[in-house]
Structures are given as structure tokens and as C-alpha cells.
Design a protein around this motif. Structure first.
Motif, PDB file in Angstrom:
ATOM      1  N   PRO A  74      69.001 121.372 -47.602  1.00  0.00           N
ATOM      2  CA  PRO A  74      68.517 122.018 -46.367  1.00  0.00           C
ATOM      3  C   PRO A  74      67.742 123.308 -46.626  1.00  0.00           C
ATOM      4  O   PRO A  74      66.701 123.561 -46.006  1.00  0.00           O
ATOM      5  CB  PRO A  74      69.816 122.318 -45.599  1.00  0.00           C
ATOM      6  N   GLU A  75      68.273 124.150 -47.584  1.00  0.00           N
ATOM      7  CA  GLU A  75      67.598 125.427 -47.825  1.00  0.00           C
ATOM      8  C   GLU A  75      66.230 125.235 -48.476  1.00  0.00           C
ATOM      9  O   GLU A  75      65.318 126.041 -48.273  1.00  0.00           O
ATOM     10  CB  GLU A  75      68.479 126.370 -48.659  1.00  0.00           C
ATOM     11  N   ALA A  78      63.821 124.417 -45.748  1.00  0.00           N
ATOM     12  CA  ALA A  78      63.438 125.633 -45.020  1.00  0.00           C
ATOM     13  C   ALA A  78      62.378 126.403 -45.796  1.00  0.00           C
ATOM     14  O   ALA A  78      61.373 126.836 -45.229  1.00  0.00           O
ATOM     15  CB  ALA A  78      64.669 126.498 -44.776  1.00  0.00           C
ATOM     16  N   SER A  79      62.602 126.530 -47.109  1.00  0.00           N
ATOM     17  CA  SER A  79      61.627 127.274 -47.926  1.00  0.00           C
ATOM     18  C   SER A  79      60.291 126.542 -48.007  1.00  0.00           C
ATOM     19  O   SER A  79      59.249 127.165 -48.173  1.00  0.00           O
ATOM     20  CB  SER A  79      62.171 127.488 -49.337  1.00  0.00           C
ATOM     21  N   PHE A 100      71.617 138.763 -41.605  1.00  0.00           N
ATOM     22  CA  PHE A 100      71.368 137.326 -41.662  1.00  0.00           C
ATOM     23  C   PHE A 100      69.874 137.046 -41.827  1.00  0.00           C
ATOM     24  O   PHE A 100      69.449 136.311 -42.735  1.00  0.00           O
ATOM     25  CB  PHE A 100      71.926 136.702 -40.371  1.00  0.00           C
ATOM     26  N   ALA A 104      67.941 135.543 -45.082  1.00  0.00           N
ATOM     27  CA  ALA A 104      67.186 134.297 -44.971  1.00  0.00           C
ATOM     28  C   ALA A 104      65.726 134.498 -45.380  1.00  0.00           C
ATOM     29  O   ALA A 104      65.176 133.724 -46.170  1.00  0.00           O
ATOM     30  CB  ALA A 104      67.278 133.765 -43.537  1.00  0.00           C
ATOM     31  N   ALA A 107      65.541 135.084 -49.123  1.00  0.00           N
ATOM     32  CA  ALA A 107      65.906 133.873 -49.885  1.00  0.00           C
ATOM     33  C   ALA A 107      64.725 132.912 -49.913  1.00  0.00           C
ATOM     34  O   ALA A 107      64.407 132.317 -50.947  1.00  0.00           O
ATOM     35  CB  ALA A 107      67.138 133.215 -49.279  1.00  0.00           C
ATOM     36  N   GLN A 108      64.059 132.768 -48.774  1.00  0.00           N
ATOM     37  CA  GLN A 108      62.909 131.870 -48.727  1.00  0.00           C
ATOM     38  C   GLN A 108      61.757 132.392 -49.587  1.00  0.00           C
ATOM     39  O   GLN A 108      61.108 131.638 -50.299  1.00  0.00           O
ATOM     40  CB  GLN A 108      62.432 131.708 -47.283  1.00  0.00           C
ATOM     41  N   LEU A 164      60.426 133.946 -40.057  1.00  0.00           N
ATOM     42  CA  LEU A 164      60.374 133.053 -41.220  1.00  0.00           C
ATOM     43  C   LEU A 164      59.010 132.388 -41.375  1.00  0.00           C
ATOM     44  O   LEU A 164      58.698 131.835 -42.427  1.00  0.00           O
ATOM     45  CB  LEU A 164      61.485 131.998 -41.120  1.00  0.00           C
TER      46      LEU A 164
ATOM     47  N   LEU B 380      73.126 128.322 -41.607  1.00  0.00           N
ATOM     48  CA  LEU B 380      72.614 129.307 -42.570  1.00  0.00           C
ATOM     49  C   LEU B 380      71.674 128.650 -43.581  1.00  0.00           C
ATOM     50  O   LEU B 380      70.626 129.192 -43.928  1.00  0.00           O
ATOM     51  CB  LEU B 380      73.772 129.992 -43.301  1.00  0.00           C
ATOM     52  N   ARG B 381      72.053 127.466 -44.051  1.00  0.00           N
ATOM     53  CA  ARG B 381      71.210 126.786 -45.041  1.00  0.00           C
ATOM     54  C   ARG B 381      69.883 126.357 -44.432  1.00  0.00           C
ATOM     55  O   ARG B 381      68.844 126.392 -45.088  1.00  0.00           O
ATOM     56  CB  ARG B 381      71.946 125.570 -45.623  1.00  0.00           C
ATOM     57  N   ARG B 383      68.232 127.938 -42.523  1.00  0.00           N
ATOM     58  CA  ARG B 383      67.353 129.107 -42.475  1.00  0.00           C
ATOM     59  C   ARG B 383      66.891 129.505 -43.870  1.00  0.00           C
ATOM     60  O   ARG B 383      66.329 130.581 -44.066  1.00  0.00           O
ATOM     61  CB  ARG B 383      68.070 130.284 -41.795  1.00  0.00           C
ATOM     62  N   GLY B 384      67.262 128.677 -44.848  1.00  0.00           N
ATOM     63  CA  GLY B 384      66.774 128.922 -46.210  1.00  0.00           C
ATOM     64  C   GLY B 384      67.762 129.657 -47.100  1.00  0.00           C
ATOM     65  O   GLY B 384      67.428 130.029 -48.220  1.00  0.00           O
ATOM     66  N   ILE B 385      68.967 129.902 -46.613  1.00  0.00           N
ATOM     67  CA  ILE B 385      69.950 130.615 -47.430  1.00  0.00           C
ATOM     68  C   ILE B 385      70.664 129.601 -48.328  1.00  0.00           C
ATOM     69  O   ILE B 385      71.251 128.643 -47.834  1.00  0.00           O
ATOM     70  CB  ILE B 385      70.963 131.360 -46.526  1.00  0.00           C
ATOM     71  N   PRO B 386      70.599 129.797 -49.666  1.00  0.00           N
ATOM     72  CA  PRO B 386      71.223 128.829 -50.576  1.00  0.00           C
ATOM     73  C   PRO B 386      72.718 128.680 -50.291  1.00  0.00           C
ATOM     74  O   PRO B 386      73.372 129.622 -49.831  1.00  0.00           O
ATOM     75  CB  PRO B 386      70.980 129.445 -51.959  1.00  0.00           C
ATOM     76  N   LYS B 387      73.227 127.505 -50.594  1.00  0.00           N
ATOM     77  CA  LYS B 387      74.602 127.148 -50.226  1.00  0.00           C
ATOM     78  C   LYS B 387      75.636 128.186 -50.663  1.00  0.00           C
ATOM     79  O   LYS B 387      76.500 128.593 -49.880  1.00  0.00           O
ATOM     80  CB  LYS B 387      74.941 125.785 -50.837  1.00  0.00           C
ATOM     81  N   ILE B 389      75.351 131.393 -51.387  1.00  0.00           N
ATOM     82  CA  ILE B 389      75.255 132.659 -50.651  1.00  0.00           C
ATOM     83  C   ILE B 389      75.726 132.457 -49.212  1.00  0.00           C
ATOM     84  O   ILE B 389      76.404 133.312 -48.639  1.00  0.00           O
ATOM     85  CB  ILE B 389      73.805 133.204 -50.694  1.00  0.00           C
ATOM     86  N   LEU B 393      78.623 134.470 -47.305  1.00  0.00           N
ATOM     87  CA  LEU B 393      78.421 135.160 -46.019  1.00  0.00           C
ATOM     88  C   LEU B 393      79.492 134.743 -45.019  1.00  0.00           C
ATOM     89  O   LEU B 393      80.036 135.565 -44.283  1.00  0.00           O
ATOM     90  CB  LEU B 393      77.043 134.815 -45.442  1.00  0.00           C
ATOM     91  N   LEU B 394      79.807 133.459 -45.010  1.00  0.00           N
ATOM     92  CA  LEU B 394      80.815 132.966 -44.062  1.00  0.00           C
ATOM     93  C   LEU B 394      82.214 133.443 -44.459  1.00  0.00           C
ATOM     94  O   LEU B 394      83.071 133.652 -43.600  1.00  0.00           O
ATOM     95  CB  LEU B 394      80.755 131.437 -43.964  1.00  0.00           C
ATOM     96  N   LEU B 396      82.768 136.399 -45.870  1.00  0.00           N
ATOM     97  CA  LEU B 396      82.785 137.783 -45.382  1.00  0.00           C
ATOM     98  C   LEU B 396      82.951 137.806 -43.863  1.00  0.00           C
ATOM     99  O   LEU B 396      83.639 138.678 -43.316  1.00  0.00           O
ATOM    100  CB  LEU B 396      81.507 138.517 -45.794  1.00  0.00           C
TER     101      LEU B 396
END
Lengths: 251, 429
Positions: A74-75, A78-79, A100, A104, A107-108, A164, B380-381, B383-387, B389, B393-394, B396
Motif C-alpha cells: 500500500p505504501e 501511495a508513493s 501524521f 506521510a 516518507a513518500q 501529498l 497510515l500505509r 498515505r505512504g507510511i511504511p508498515k 513506522i 505510530l499506532l 505510540l
């Protein structure tokens, strides 16, 4: 931009076929709408494209600018430029909206080999973009979507999209739960992002969102397939006659 | 009821090599009395109601099991915070490394000095709060501590103290077995913050008695080091006067065995007591929070917020009680204990208890165990956040309610940094 070819999808856990051969091309710069009755597979299509667990692709393909989406995490999707505005944005207590979004965004950028945004640049951009969506500083500080109204959650989705800067935006029933004013605000946010290099796939039950986000092409989906494709007038036809007429005509 | 012979034998063996410190008459009396309490109750056994979740063998053993010393690459805890530092190495006071024991609004000295002085304010508290806290639930290691701990600090705050007292517990010998005892009195209108950090020893027994006078405020934040094999049993006994405030937060990462007990008694009206903890364990980790809050006054507010993140065979336990005595009307009691189980090998044991004898109170408690939420992870993923990380985040996010209990922002930021460090060292990919 987005090419979907003969896409067949079933639920992972049970023998239930949801998508039964979807074909769809969304060229760069265009806005396509998918309409259809409940259970036709619209939301499944958005989830499968963005990589949610629980679905199994049994046949067909989906590519973004020629890249195989279905092979990516999925990530990675997105990227690569795919964005899904969720029908039900998730609340994440304890994680600030800004943290957040910054995580994001960077990361992208990192995944694409670009330089990360500095704190100052990020702040400047997000303030500008938030302002046009009437998202105040308090909403940016609060935990992600926690205590947000339905309208605020959807505006927050559009803010994420604006930050994004994806190439391909899928809006999954972004109009659900919105009053007319909130819908206008969201639509304005979307329209501001329309550009030659960016495409949209707008999934909706109702024609009213399409009054504000004018589509180039409208598809009707039923029983896991695109059954009819036309211009904006197709949405009006649905609005006036309902799906039943249209579907019997196709059958 | 007579103790079973096995308990008598175990207790006798445990204290055989220990010597009661000699001091002033009052201190000797308090220690002898504590020794009597210990012999009467005996060391804990697995059949004891409050030791069903935690094996006491490692704490009962005559010799401390060795514990390797962790070389940390992180900056010292609370490094950026202006504080009065008091250093103990394996339980021994290090005068060289410590700041001068003096600060405006404070009477502060070593326990060994206080207990050698014939007339001393600490007399009223030393061993007294611990003894009060022995009913209705026995706490043998606290009595052991009162009897035999010779080292520690006594602190009396008479006004708002300008900076925190920072107790630093260094672990340098693999076989150290340390006991420290602290006596704290916060006078009317005074405000004191005590920080603790470090593993202290291979085996550590700490007892802290805190009396807060009417209108006093006590803040406590501790981090129990990162050593993997150390064992610790700690007690905090707090007695709160009217309109007083007690706030305590504990961060525990790693450690083979940790038993943190808190016994909080609200004796004056309009008191506030918050106690919170975040524990993160990976592998050989057993962490037990045992908390007893008594409301014996009007309009008291208490909160217990305990969160545990467990993986790879780690075990968390929580035993939390709210006792509302007759007449403690308008009590507002809250208790939550939650675990985030990062895999199927982790275990969480919880025993929430409410006992209420007043009819106009609001008490709530909850306990949950769960995994990372799939829906949130996907969000979160997407949105591009790697698994990895996204999972952190979750995690925290799960801990946030406990971290929020730390009032001081700089201290909270330091704690958060340690959590992020712990998570990032274990991140997948």
C-alpha cells in the motif's frame, strides 16, 4: 494514467466474487465518476487498487502509468502517486494530525528519492492549504480525525490529498455524510487540485457531488462490472430514473 | 493463622545474611517492627492472592541472579532538564557524582544520616506509611526494605521547589543486590518533583514513602533503565491530605522481572491522585503493576492508567483496586489497564477491582487486550507510511493516554524519545 483490465476479485476468506471483469481507463487530467447501486463493488475496487488486505485478485491487471499496482505494498502505491480518500477516515488518538501528515509526506518523498521537506517548509505549505479548506490550527494540532465531525474528516482527507500531491486520486463516497455547504467546500478543494497531470476517480451513489466536481466520463457499475459508460448526462439519467431502469436496459 | 513451614524457612533464609542497620532509637524500633511484620507475613508464595500472576522466586532467593549490564548508546535520561542529581551505584550513594544535597525550600539528607539523628521529622513517616499499607494486602518486600535498607534519601519540601530531585540508579556490578528507602514529606503549599531513572542493580528493592500535607503537590516520573536481566520490586506508599496532588508516571522497558506496587490513600477532601505507567517488553519480560487506591475523604479524584506493549513471549500483569470507604462521597475514580499484544506469544493478565461503600460516587474501570488495528494500519500505509513506522505510530497512539499523565512537557518529550528509540530498534525493515 490508470488502466484496469479484466479485473476479477474475490474475498480472501470466502468464495465470494466481488469484481467480475472490470475494465477502466482513466487518462491523465481527466475526472471519471463511478456510480452504482449498493453492493455493486465500487468500494471494493477502491480498496483493491489501494492495497487493502482481505481481497484476492483472481484475474486481470491494474496499472498506474504502466506500473503494476497489484504487486505493490500500500505504501508503495501511495508513493507511486495513488491516493484514496476514505469513505470512513480512521481516528488515531495520540497522533497529531501534523505529525501524521509530515511523516506521510516525508516518507513518500524519501521513497521517491526526493529530499525531505524541512519543518519550516512543511509548516508553510500546510498552513496555506489548510486555510483554503477552512481547517484551523486547532484541527491541525488535534489527533488525527479524533472528535472531527463528518465534514471535518472529509476536509481533512482533501487536505492530505493537497499535501501529498498524488497523480491519481480515488474519492470513495466522499459526499456521504456531508451537508450541502461541506460538500461545496470539499468539491472546491478537489477542483483546485485538478490539473493536466492529475486524474480523479470519483465514486458516488448520487449525482449531486457531480454538480460540483464535473466529470469528463461517467461509468455505471453493477454486479462487479462496468455496465455502461457515457458523459455527464449519464449521471443525470441515474438521478432522474434510478438504477433499476438503467440496469434493465443494459440487461 | 500460623505461617506454613515452607514460608517460615524461606523467610528465615532470606534474612539470615542481612543485618539490621544501627541508628537512633526511633529508627531501630521502626526497623525491628518491620522485621516483625515480615516474619509474621512471610515472603510471598504463588498461592497468595496477589502473587498469582507473578512468580516471586527471583525476589525470594537469598542471592540475586546475575544481570548483564547494558551499554546504552542513548544520552542519559532527563539530560536536558535542570535538576538536582543524586547518584547511586548498585545501591551505594556516590557523593562525588552527586550534586550538593541542598536546595532552597528543601531539607534533604541521606537516610543513614537521618536515621542516626535522635529527633527527626522523618520519624513520623519512616516505616509508618509502609506499615499502614500492609493491610488489607501484605507487601512483604516493603517490610523487608524498611527493616534492612540503610541507604536512601529523606526529603522535606517546604515550598515550591525550583527544580526536580533526580535520583539516578546506575547498575555496574552484574551481581549487585540493592535496597534503597526514601522518605518524602511535602508540606502545605509545597510542590516537589522527583525523577528516578536507571536499573539500579541486578536485583533492586525500593521503597518510597510519601506524605503530602494539605495543599501540597508531588510529581513523580521514573524510568527503570533498559537492562534486560535485572529484577526489581518497588513500592510507593502515598498518603494525601486535603486538596493535595499526587501524580506518578513510570516507564518500564525491558527487565526480566518488575513488580511495581503503589498504595495510595486519600485522607483529606478534594485530593487528586493520578498514577500511570507505560511498559514495553520483548522476550524475557515480566511486568506487574499492583495498585491500591483508597478513598477515605470527600470529593477525591483518582486515575489509574496503565498500558503495556508486549511481544515475543513478554508477560504483563495488572492488579488495580479502587476502595471507596463509607462516607467518601463524590469520589471520582477511574481505572484503565490495556495491553497491545504485538504477536500471539505475548500475554496480559489483569485483575481490576472496585470495592465501594459510599452511594454517591462515580467509578469506572476497563481492561482490554488487543492487536494493532488493521483499519488504522491500512489508513497510515495508504498515505505512504511504511508498515514498520505505521505500527510504531499506532503503538505510540496506544500509549498516549498514559504519556499524557506527565504534566511537564520537557519530561514527557524525553520519555517519548525513549519510547521511539525502543520501537525503532525493533522495527521491521
Amino acid at each position: 494514467m490508470l488502466n484496469i483490465n479484466n479485473l476479477h476479485v474475490k474475498l480472501e476468506e470466502e468464495e465470494k466474487q466481488i469484481l467480475k471483469g472490470v475494465n477502466l481507463d482513466v487518462p491523465a487530467g481527466q475526472v471519471h465518476a463511478i456510480m452504482g447501486p449498493n453492493g455493486s463493488g465500487k468500494s471494493t475496487l477502491s480498496y483493491v487498487l489501494s492495497g487493502r488486505d482481505g481481497y484476492e485478485v483472481t484475474d486481470g491487471s491494474a496499472t498506474l502509468e504502466g506500473e503494476d499496482l497489484l504487486e505493490m505494498e500500500p505504501e508503495e502505491r501511495a508513493s507511486a502517486g495513488l491516493f484514496l480518500a476514505f469513505q470512513y477516515p480512521v481516528e488515531i488518538p495520540g497522533v497529531g494530525n501534523m505529525t501524521f501528515l509530515r511523516t506521510a509526506t516525508n516518507a513518500q518523498r524519501k521513497a521517491r528519492g526526493e529530499e525531505e521537506l524541512s519543518a519550516a517548509d512543511f509548516l508553510k505549505q500546510i498552513r496555506e492549504k489548510a486555510k483554503s479548506l477552512k481547517i484551523d490550527a486547532d484541527m491541525l494540532k488535534r489527533p488525527v480525525n479524533v472528535g472531527f465531525s463528518g465534514g471535518e474528516k472529509k476536509r481533512n482527507e482533501i487536505l492530505q490529498m493537497a499535501m501529498l500531491e498524488p497523480k491519481m486520486c480515488i474519492l470513495d463516497e466522499t459526499d456521504s455524510g456531508l451537508d450541502v455547504d461541506a460538500m461545496k467546500l470539499v468539491a472546491e478543494g478537489v477542483n483546485a487540485l485538478r490539473s493536466e497531470g492529475r486524474s480523479f476517480l470519483v465514486i458516488t451513489h448520487y449525482q449531486r457531488l457531480l454538480d460540483h466536481i464535473k466529470p469528463d466520463v461517467v461509468h455505471i457499475m453493477a454486479d462487479g462490472k462496468i455496465v455502461k459508460t457515457g458523459g455527464p448526462e449519464l449521471a443525470l439519467e441515474v438521478e432522474n430514473n434510478g438504477y433499476a431502469d438503467l440496469l434493465s436496459e443494459v440487461a | 493463622m500460623a505461617l506454613p513451614q515452607s514460608k517460615v524457612d524461606e523467610t528465615t533464609a532470606r534474612i539470615e545474611g542481612l543485618t539490621l542497620p544501627d541508628g537512633a532509637v526511633w529508627a531501630n524500633a521502626a526497623r525491628t517492627s518491620a522485621l516483625g511484620r515480615l516474619q509474621e507475613m512471610g515472603l510471598p508464595g504463588r498461592r497468595d492472592e496477589y502473587w498469582r500472576f507473578t512468580r516471586p522466586e527471583g525476589l525470594n532467593a537469598v542471592e540475586a541472579a546475575p544481570a548483564a549490564i547494558l551499554k546504552s548508546d542513548e544520552p542519559p535520561m532527563f539530560d536536558g532538564i535542570d535538576r538536582l542529581k543524586i547518584v547511586f551505584r548498585d545501591g551505594e550513594f556516590d557523593a562525588e557524582a552527586s550534586d550538593e544535597l541542598a536546595l532552597e525550600g528543601l531539607e534533604i539528607e541521606r537516610l543513614v544520616d537521618a536515621t542516626s539523628t535522635d529527633i527527626h521529622w522523618a520519624k513520623e513517616i519512616f516505616g509508618a506509611l509502609e506499615a499502614r499499607g500492609q493491610t488489607p494486602v501484605a507487601r512483604p518486600f516493603a517490610a523487608l526494605n524498611t527493616a534492612f535498607a540503610s541507604e536512601g534519601i529523606v526529603i522535606r519540601a517546604t515550598k515550591k521547589v525550583s527544580k526536580p530531585i533526580s535520583l539516578i540508579y546506575l547498575h555496574e556490578s552484574e551481581v549487585s543486590d540493592a535496597m534503597l528507602h526514601f522518605v518524602i514529606r511535602v508540606e502545605t503549599g509545597a510542590d516537589l518533583t522527583v525523577l528516578e531513572n536507571g536499573p539500579a542493580a541486578a536485583r533492586f528493592n525500593k521503597c518510597m514513602e510519601v506524605e503530602i500535607a494539605d495543599g501540597g503537590a508531588f510529581h513523580h516520573v521514573r524510568a527503570q533503565g533498559r537492562d534486560h536481566e535485572r529484577q526489581a520490586v518497588t513500592h510507593i506508599f502515598a498518603k494525601l491530605g486535603a486538596e493535595s496532588v499526587f501524580k506518578s508516571f513510570t516507564l518500564t522497558v525491558n527487565g526480566r522481572l518488575t513488580r511495581n506496587e503503589a498504595v495510595i490513600e486519600m485522607t483529606g477532601d478534594d485530593g487528586v491522585a493520578h498514577i500511570a505507567g507505560a511498559a514495553l517488553g520483548d522476550g524475557d519480560f515480566h511486568h506487574d503493576d499492583t495498585v491500591f487506591v483508597t478513598h477515605d475523604a470527600l470529593n477525591g479524584e483518582s486515575r489509574q492508567v496503565f498500558k503495556k506493549v508486549l511481544r515475543n513471549g513478554a508477560v504483563g500483569a495488572f492488579q488495580g483496586k479502587i476502595l471507596v470507604k463509607e462516607g467518601a462521597q463524590k469520589t471520582d475514580g477511574y481505572q484503565i489497564s490495556q495491553s497491545l499484544l504485538l504477536d500471539e506469544d505475548a500475554q496480559f493478565l489483569a485483575k481490576p477491582e472496585l470495592e465501594i461503600y459510599a452511594d454517591d460516587v462515580a467509578c469506572s474501570h476497563g481492561s482490554t487486550s488487543g492487536a494493532i488495528d488493521d483499519g488504522a494500519l491500512f489508513y497510515l500505509r495508504a498515505r505512504g507510511i511504511p508498515k514498520g513506522i505505521a505500527q510504531d505510530l499506532l503503538t505510540l497512539s496506544f500509549l498516549a493516554e498514559a504519556i499524557d499523565e506527565i504534566e511537564d512537557e520537557a519530561i514527557a518529550a524525553d520519555i517519548l524519545g525513549r519510547l521511539e528509540g525502543w520501537l525503532s530498534r525493533r522495527r521491521d525493515g
